[in-house]
Design a protein around this motif. Structure first.
Motif, PDB file in Angstrom:
ATOM      1  N   PRO A  16       0.813  -1.227   0.000  1.00  0.00           N
ATOM      2  CA  PRO A  16       0.000   0.000   0.000  1.00  0.00           C
ATOM      3  C   PRO A  16       0.844   1.273   0.000  1.00  0.00           C
ATOM      4  CG  PRO A  16      -0.870  -1.548   1.587  1.00  0.00           C
ATOM      5  CD  PRO A  16       0.419  -2.118   1.083  1.00  0.00           C
ATOM      6  N   ALA A  17       1.964   1.255   0.720  1.00  0.00           N
ATOM      7  CA  ALA A  17       2.829   2.435   0.745  1.00  0.00           C
ATOM      8  C   ALA A  17       3.434   2.702  -0.623  1.00  0.00           C
ATOM      9  CB  ALA A  17       3.925   2.253   1.789  1.00  0.00           C
ATOM     10  N   ILE A  18       3.860   1.658  -1.304  1.00  0.00           N
ATOM     11  CA  ILE A  18       4.405   1.817  -2.652  1.00  0.00           C
ATOM     12  C   ILE A  18       3.322   2.322  -3.598  1.00  0.00           C
ATOM     13  CG2 ILE A  18       5.326   0.545  -4.637  1.00  0.00           C
ATOM     14  CD1 ILE A  18       6.881  -1.170  -2.628  1.00  0.00           C
ATOM     15  N   THR A  19       2.132   1.769  -3.483  1.00  0.00           N
ATOM     16  CA  THR A  19       1.021   2.186  -4.340  1.00  0.00           C
ATOM     17  C   THR A  19       0.727   3.673  -4.178  1.00  0.00           C
ATOM     18  OG1 THR A  19       0.035  -0.005  -4.160  1.00  0.00           O
ATOM     19  CG2 THR A  19      -1.408   1.776  -4.851  1.00  0.00           C
ATOM     20  N   LEU A  20       0.716   4.158  -2.961  1.00  0.00           N
ATOM     21  CA  LEU A  20       0.404   5.560  -2.723  1.00  0.00           C
ATOM     22  C   LEU A  20       1.556   6.496  -3.068  1.00  0.00           C
ATOM     23  CD1 LEU A  20      -1.529   5.267   0.643  1.00  0.00           C
ATOM     24  CD2 LEU A  20      -2.464   5.940  -1.568  1.00  0.00           C
ATOM     25  N   SER A  21       2.779   6.009  -2.985  1.00  0.00           N
ATOM     26  CA  SER A  21       3.906   6.923  -3.116  1.00  0.00           C
ATOM     27  C   SER A  21       4.525   7.008  -4.505  1.00  0.00           C
ATOM     28  CB  SER A  21       4.996   6.535  -2.119  1.00  0.00           C
ATOM     29  OG  SER A  21       5.516   5.257  -2.439  1.00  0.00           O
ATOM     30  N   VAL A  22       4.407   5.989  -5.322  1.00  0.00           N
ATOM     31  CA  VAL A  22       5.129   5.983  -6.597  1.00  0.00           C
ATOM     32  C   VAL A  22       4.678   7.123  -7.504  1.00  0.00           C
ATOM     33  CG1 VAL A  22       5.426   4.678  -8.744  1.00  0.00           C
ATOM     34  CG2 VAL A  22       5.827   3.585  -6.568  1.00  0.00           C
ATOM     35  N   TYR A  23       3.378   7.292  -7.663  1.00  0.00           N
ATOM     36  CA  TYR A  23       2.890   8.362  -8.536  1.00  0.00           C
ATOM     37  C   TYR A  23       3.292   9.726  -7.990  1.00  0.00           C
ATOM     38  CZ  TYR A  23      -0.229  11.586 -10.846  1.00  0.00           C
ATOM     39  OH  TYR A  23      -0.743  12.655 -11.532  1.00  0.00           O
ATOM     40  N   ALA A  86      -6.072   7.295  -0.645  1.00  0.00           N
ATOM     41  CA  ALA A  86      -5.921   6.301   0.411  1.00  0.00           C
ATOM     42  C   ALA A  86      -7.203   5.498   0.597  1.00  0.00           C
ATOM     43  CB  ALA A  86      -5.515   6.975   1.721  1.00  0.00           C
ATOM     44  N   ILE A  87      -8.346   6.103   0.296  1.00  0.00           N
ATOM     45  CA  ILE A  87      -9.617   5.374   0.410  1.00  0.00           C
ATOM     46  C   ILE A  87      -9.619   4.183  -0.540  1.00  0.00           C
ATOM     47  CG2 ILE A  87     -12.101   5.533  -0.036  1.00  0.00           C
ATOM     48  CD1 ILE A  87     -11.998   8.382   0.975  1.00  0.00           C
ATOM     49  N   ILE A  88      -9.198   4.415  -1.777  1.00  0.00           N
ATOM     50  CA  ILE A  88      -9.174   3.340  -2.778  1.00  0.00           C
ATOM     51  C   ILE A  88      -8.133   2.295  -2.395  1.00  0.00           C
ATOM     52  CG2 ILE A  88      -8.700   2.824  -5.203  1.00  0.00           C
ATOM     53  CD1 ILE A  88      -9.693   5.738  -5.749  1.00  0.00           C
ATOM     54  N   TRP A  95      -7.227  -2.935   4.021  1.00  0.00           N
ATOM     55  CA  TRP A  95      -6.574  -2.393   5.212  1.00  0.00           C
ATOM     56  C   TRP A  95      -7.581  -1.444   5.857  1.00  0.00           C
ATOM     57  CZ3 TRP A  95      -1.758  -3.652   7.008  1.00  0.00           C
ATOM     58  CH2 TRP A  95      -1.256  -2.875   8.037  1.00  0.00           C
ATOM     59  N   PRO A  96      -8.243  -1.861   6.928  1.00  0.00           N
ATOM     60  CA  PRO A  96      -9.306  -1.013   7.484  1.00  0.00           C
ATOM     61  C   PRO A  96      -8.741   0.269   8.086  1.00  0.00           C
ATOM     62  CG  PRO A  96      -8.893  -2.891   8.906  1.00  0.00           C
ATOM     63  CD  PRO A  96      -8.046  -3.089   7.689  1.00  0.00           C
ATOM     64  N   GLY A  97      -9.363   1.365   7.712  1.00  0.00           N
ATOM     65  CA  GLY A  97      -8.920   2.657   8.212  1.00  0.00           C
ATOM     66  C   GLY A  97     -10.029   3.678   8.047  1.00  0.00           C
ATOM     67  N   ILE A 103     -16.446   4.887   3.458  1.00  0.00           N
ATOM     68  CA  ILE A 103     -17.206   4.092   2.488  1.00  0.00           C
ATOM     69  C   ILE A 103     -18.419   3.450   3.156  1.00  0.00           C
ATOM     70  CG2 ILE A 103     -17.118   2.006   1.067  1.00  0.00           C
ATOM     71  CD1 ILE A 103     -14.280   2.827   0.285  1.00  0.00           C
ATOM     72  N   GLN A 104     -18.251   2.927   4.356  1.00  0.00           N
ATOM     73  CA  GLN A 104     -19.387   2.351   5.080  1.00  0.00           C
ATOM     74  C   GLN A 104     -20.417   3.418   5.438  1.00  0.00           C
ATOM     75  OE1 GLN A 104     -17.532   0.312   8.352  1.00  0.00           O
ATOM     76  NE2 GLN A 104     -17.176  -1.549   7.164  1.00  0.00           N
ATOM     77  N   ALA A 105     -19.942   4.615   5.768  1.00  0.00           N
ATOM     78  CA  ALA A 105     -20.873   5.705   6.087  1.00  0.00           C
ATOM     79  C   ALA A 105     -21.679   6.099   4.850  1.00  0.00           C
ATOM     80  CB  ALA A 105     -20.110   6.905   6.629  1.00  0.00           C
ATOM     81  N   VAL A 106     -21.055   6.081   3.679  1.00  0.00           N
ATOM     82  CA  VAL A 106     -21.774   6.381   2.442  1.00  0.00           C
ATOM     83  C   VAL A 106     -22.787   5.281   2.144  1.00  0.00           C
ATOM     84  CG1 VAL A 106     -21.507   6.604  -0.060  1.00  0.00           C
ATOM     85  CG2 VAL A 106     -19.956   7.827   1.467  1.00  0.00           C
ATOM     86  N   GLN A 107     -22.399   4.028   2.328  1.00  0.00           N
ATOM     87  CA  GLN A 107     -23.306   2.914   2.054  1.00  0.00           C
ATOM     88  C   GLN A 107     -24.544   2.949   2.947  1.00  0.00           C
ATOM     89  OE1 GLN A 107     -20.752  -0.468   2.571  1.00  0.00           O
ATOM     90  NE2 GLN A 107     -20.075  -0.481   0.416  1.00  0.00           N
ATOM     91  N   PHE A 108     -24.365   3.329   4.203  1.00  0.00           N
ATOM     92  CA  PHE A 108     -25.476   3.337   5.143  1.00  0.00           C
ATOM     93  C   PHE A 108     -26.089   4.732   5.313  1.00  0.00           C
ATOM     94  CE2 PHE A 108     -22.928  -0.366   6.727  1.00  0.00           C
ATOM     95  CZ  PHE A 108     -23.842  -1.329   6.343  1.00  0.00           C
ATOM     96  N   ALA A 109     -25.652   5.693   4.493  1.00  0.00           N
ATOM     97  CA  ALA A 109     -26.163   7.077   4.550  1.00  0.00           C
ATOM     98  C   ALA A 109     -26.033   7.660   5.958  1.00  0.00           C
ATOM     99  CB  ALA A 109     -27.596   7.143   4.050  1.00  0.00           C
ATOM    100  N   ASP A 110     -24.883   7.448   6.563  1.00  0.00           N
ATOM    101  CA  ASP A 110     -24.609   7.962   7.912  1.00  0.00           C
ATOM    102  C   ASP A 110     -24.043   9.380   7.774  1.00  0.00           C
ATOM    103  OD1 ASP A 110     -24.171   8.279  10.568  1.00  0.00           O
ATOM    104  OD2 ASP A 110     -22.812   6.566  10.779  1.00  0.00           O
ATOM    105  N   ILE A 111     -24.921  10.356   7.738  1.00  0.00           N
ATOM    106  CA  ILE A 111     -24.559  11.744   7.471  1.00  0.00           C
ATOM    107  C   ILE A 111     -23.590  12.309   8.515  1.00  0.00           C
ATOM    108  CG2 ILE A 111     -25.456  14.085   7.097  1.00  0.00           C
ATOM    109  CD1 ILE A 111     -26.240  12.140   4.893  1.00  0.00           C
ATOM    110  N   PRO A 112     -23.793  12.102   9.811  1.00  0.00           N
ATOM    111  CA  PRO A 112     -22.843  12.671  10.780  1.00  0.00           C
ATOM    112  C   PRO A 112     -21.410  12.148  10.597  1.00  0.00           C
ATOM    113  CG  PRO A 112     -24.859  12.048  11.902  1.00  0.00           C
ATOM    114  CD  PRO A 112     -24.962  11.525  10.515  1.00  0.00           C
TER     115      PRO A 112
END
Length: 153
Positions: A16-23, A86-88, A95-97, A103-112
């Motif tokens: 994940p670190a390589i994925t985020l940093s190379v570009y 980082a979300i993607i 890797w849960p973070g 993403i779970q908040a969007v799926q369940f429409a958890d506005i707060p």
């Protein structure tokens, strides 16, 4: 035996670190190269070379300092992109973070939760930009000179 602070955790953090940093790293390297080529064509670099300074002193002492201001600006902005991607990356590598939480908040429409996440990301952006602006003062001597000539106001 599991977790981030174990050897297994560090092994699972590499991809994940390589994925985020190379570009991001490639973009910053290209920017530094382009800015250095531009700065090396200026008159003050020619004068520094004419004074007999070594190439290392010219490149690192004079040219790199003048290159850092636009590089710091783009780096600060790219950190925001790093947060967004980082979300993607969290989803792909499972890797849960904070990304999974959003993403779970969007799926369940958890506005707060969505509002809190977006406010936190906005706060991080503001903090990064504040840090970049403070770094300008330490890197660019013209800012210190202009403040000293106005009497510190």
């Amino acid at each position: 035996t599991t977790g981030l602070l174990t050897a297994d955790g560090w092994k699972h953090l590499v991809l994940p670190a390589i994925t985020l940093s190379v570009y991001q790293l490639a973009l910053i390297m290209r920017l530094v190269r382009a800015e250095m080529l531009e700065v090396l064509r200026t008159d003050f670099i020619k004068f520094a070379k004419a004074r007999g300074l070594s190439n290392q002193a010219v490149y690192f002492g004079h040219a790199l300092k003048n290159t850092l201001v636009p590089v710091m600006t783009i780096t600060g902005l790219q950190l925001g992109g790093l947060i967004a991607f980082a979300i993607i990356t969290e989803t792909v590598f499972q890797w849960p973070g904070m990304g999974l939480l959003f993403i779970q908040a969007v799926q369940f429409a958890d506005i707060p939760v969505m509002a809190a996440y977006l406010c936190l990301i906005g706060l991080i952006f503001v903090f990064i930009n504040l840090l970049v602006d403070m770094l300008y003062y330490t890197v660019d001597p013209r800012l210190r000179i202009s403040q000293a000539s106005t009497g510190g106001h």
